[in-house]
Design a protein around this motif. Structure first.
Motif, mmCIF file in Angstrom:
data_model
loop_
_atom_site.group_PDB
_atom_site.id
_atom_site.type_symbol
_atom_site.label_atom_id
_atom_site.label_comp_id
_atom_site.label_asym_id
_atom_site.label_seq_id
_atom_site.Cartn_x
_atom_site.Cartn_y
_atom_site.Cartn_z
ATOM 1 N N VAL A 73 0.821 -1.186 0.050
ATOM 2 C CA VAL A 73 -0.017 0.117 -0.036
ATOM 3 C C VAL A 73 1.007 1.191 0.165
ATOM 4 C CG1 VAL A 73 -1.782 1.076 1.482
ATOM 5 C CG2 VAL A 73 -1.630 -1.126 1.387
ATOM 6 N N CYS A 74 1.962 1.093 0.700
ATOM 7 C CA CYS A 74 2.832 2.192 0.787
ATOM 8 C C CYS A 74 3.757 2.465 -0.202
ATOM 9 C CB CYS A 74 3.743 2.118 2.102
ATOM 10 S SG CYS A 74 2.699 1.081 3.323
ATOM 11 N N PRO A 80 8.505 10.600 0.970
ATOM 12 C CA PRO A 80 9.963 10.221 1.219
ATOM 13 C C PRO A 80 10.616 9.067 1.248
ATOM 14 C CG PRO A 80 8.722 11.033 3.174
ATOM 15 C CD PRO A 80 7.736 11.205 2.151
ATOM 16 N N TRP A 83 10.151 9.847 15.436
ATOM 17 C CA TRP A 83 9.340 8.396 15.052
ATOM 18 C C TRP A 83 9.725 7.270 15.737
ATOM 19 C CZ3 TRP A 83 5.189 10.106 12.947
ATOM 20 C CH2 TRP A 83 5.119 10.893 11.954
ATOM 21 N N LEU A 97 0.252 6.425 11.216
ATOM 22 C CA LEU A 97 -0.231 5.632 10.087
ATOM 23 C C LEU A 97 -1.545 5.100 10.358
ATOM 24 C CD1 LEU A 97 2.750 2.864 9.879
ATOM 25 C CD2 LEU A 97 2.209 4.903 8.563
ATOM 26 N N THR A 129 -0.488 17.727 7.221
ATOM 27 C CA THR A 129 0.710 16.676 6.476
ATOM 28 C C THR A 129 -0.073 16.417 5.186
ATOM 29 O OG1 THR A 129 1.621 14.674 6.611
ATOM 30 C CG2 THR A 129 -0.534 14.736 7.471
ATOM 31 N N THR A 130 0.860 16.327 4.599
ATOM 32 C CA THR A 130 0.583 15.908 2.951
ATOM 33 C C THR A 130 0.288 14.394 2.631
ATOM 34 O OG1 THR A 130 2.736 16.318 2.435
ATOM 35 C CG2 THR A 130 1.441 18.101 2.014
ATOM 36 N N ALA A 183 -3.093 9.873 1.940
ATOM 37 C CA ALA A 183 -3.652 8.530 1.666
ATOM 38 C C ALA A 183 -2.664 7.326 2.424
ATOM 39 C CB ALA A 183 -3.574 8.038 0.188
HETATM 40 C C1 HEC Z 1 -0.454 8.560 -1.533
HETATM 41 C C2 HEC Z 1 1.111 8.867 -1.243
HETATM 42 C C3 HEC Z 1 1.255 8.206 0.357
HETATM 43 C C4 HEC Z 1 1.054 6.835 0.655
HETATM 44 C C5 HEC Z 1 0.455 5.905 -0.296
HETATM 45 C C6 HEC Z 1 1.577 6.563 1.839
HETATM 46 N N1 HEC Z 1 2.148 7.784 2.147
HETATM 47 FE FE1 HEC Z 1 3.447 8.092 3.740
HETATM 48 N N2 HEC Z 1 3.987 10.123 3.260
HETATM 49 C C7 HEC Z 1 3.342 10.524 1.985
HETATM 50 C C8 HEC Z 1 3.968 11.723 1.837
HETATM 51 C C9 HEC Z 1 3.770 12.756 0.698
HETATM 52 C C10 HEC Z 1 4.652 12.070 3.122
HETATM 53 C C11 HEC Z 1 5.233 13.374 3.568
HETATM 54 C C12 HEC Z 1 4.315 14.186 4.442
HETATM 55 C C13 HEC Z 1 4.479 15.585 4.820
HETATM 56 O O1 HEC Z 1 5.493 16.144 4.389
HETATM 57 O O2 HEC Z 1 3.590 15.911 5.625
HETATM 58 C C14 HEC Z 1 4.622 10.854 3.781
HETATM 59 C C15 HEC Z 1 5.124 10.948 5.045
HETATM 60 C C16 HEC Z 1 5.383 9.623 5.639
HETATM 61 C C17 HEC Z 1 6.109 9.274 6.943
HETATM 62 C C18 HEC Z 1 7.043 10.206 7.780
HETATM 63 C C19 HEC Z 1 8.254 10.239 6.860
HETATM 64 C C20 HEC Z 1 9.340 11.260 7.456
HETATM 65 O O3 HEC Z 1 10.607 11.396 7.181
HETATM 66 O O4 HEC Z 1 8.966 12.030 8.677
HETATM 67 C C21 HEC Z 1 6.007 7.937 7.289
HETATM 68 C C22 HEC Z 1 6.802 7.258 8.263
HETATM 69 C C23 HEC Z 1 5.156 7.540 6.306
HETATM 70 N N3 HEC Z 1 4.590 8.366 5.365
HETATM 71 C C24 HEC Z 1 4.849 6.044 6.074
HETATM 72 C C25 HEC Z 1 3.936 5.439 5.367
HETATM 73 C C26 HEC Z 1 3.620 4.072 5.439
HETATM 74 C C27 HEC Z 1 4.138 3.148 6.213
HETATM 75 C C28 HEC Z 1 2.601 3.930 4.303
HETATM 76 C C29 HEC Z 1 1.730 2.742 4.002
HETATM 77 C C30 HEC Z 1 1.129 2.040 5.197
HETATM 78 C C31 HEC Z 1 2.582 5.312 3.508
HETATM 79 N N4 HEC Z 1 3.133 5.939 4.288
HETATM 80 C C32 HEC Z 1 1.532 5.694 2.683
HETATM 81 C C33 HEC Z 1 2.737 9.837 0.938
HETATM 82 C C34 HEC Z 1 2.238 8.829 1.250
#
Ligand code: HEC
Length: 154
Positions: A63-64, A80, A109, A118, A128-129, A132
């Motif tokens: 998913v991620c 990232p 974290w 999560l 936060t961006t 999803a």
């Molecule tokens: C649609 C795209 C998308 C999906 C799907 C997604 N992420 Fe993210 N994630 C992001 C974005 C964009 C950011 C940066 C958020 C911000 O800057 O506010 C982020 C940030 C994060 C961070 C923080 C990273 C940091 O360096 O601080 C973590 C941890 C994370 N995601 C984990 C996950 C996990 C685990 C999953 C799956 C369960 C997931 N993400 C699914 C887009 C996504």
């Protein structure tokens, strides 16, 4: 006399089924039979439950991975690179344009902080961006966090 070791089995199947992934491994069980004095047939370097959990997490990470890479040095996607994220300050992956909200969140974290993010990223860090990818299932979150740790150790 024979010694029988029963190793493993974590019931993560239901969690994985919810994820809809074909790659979901079933519960694994290994039975090792050996005579006293024999060298063990298998040497485990990690506790079996950790292996199962990280493997389940790898499946759930599908998913991620639409947005995140986790291999060391892999390029960022829409999200990232997550190599080494467990234990790191939020918003610290080099070269990624994080939201102000995450950068200034002051979060480090820990597993508990990751779990909350999560479960509901926008509730945990308003603005936060990451809009999803939330994981409702606590077992899946636990497995994904185990996978993130595991994938960061190499
Ligand atoms: C649609 C795209 C998308 C999906 C799907 C997604 N992420 Fe993210 N994630 C992001 C974005 C964009 C950011 C940066 C958020 C911000 O800057 O506010 C982020 C940030 C994060 C961070 C923080 C990273 C940091 O360096 O601080 C973590 C941890 C994370 N995601 C984990 C996950 C996990 C685990 C999953 C799956 C369960 C997931 N993400 C699914 C887009 C996504």
């Amino acid at each position: 006399m024979k010694t029988i070791f029963r190793l493993a089995t974590l019931g993560l199947v239901s969690a994985l089924a919810a994820c809809g992934s074909d790659a979901a491994p079933g519960p694994t069980e290994q039975i090792i039979v050996r005579e006293p004095g024999e060298t063990p047939a298998v040497t485990l370097t990690k506790a079996p439950e950790n292996i199962s959990l990280a493997a389940a997490g790898e499946a759930a990470f599908a998913v991620c991975s639409a947005c995140h890479s986790v291999e060391k040095g892999a390029p960022a996607g829409p999200g990232p690179n997550l190599h080494g994220v467990v234990g790191r300050a939020a918003g610290a992956a080099e070269g990624f344009a994080y939201s102000e909200a995450l950068k200034t969140s002051g979060i480090s974290w820990s597993e508990a902080e990751l779990d909350a993010y999560l479960a509901n990223p926008v509730a945990k860090v308003p603005g936060t961006t990451m809009v999803a990818g939330a994981l409702e299932d606590a077992e899946q979150r636990k497995a994904v966090i185990a996978y993130l740790k595991d994938a960061s150790s190499s």
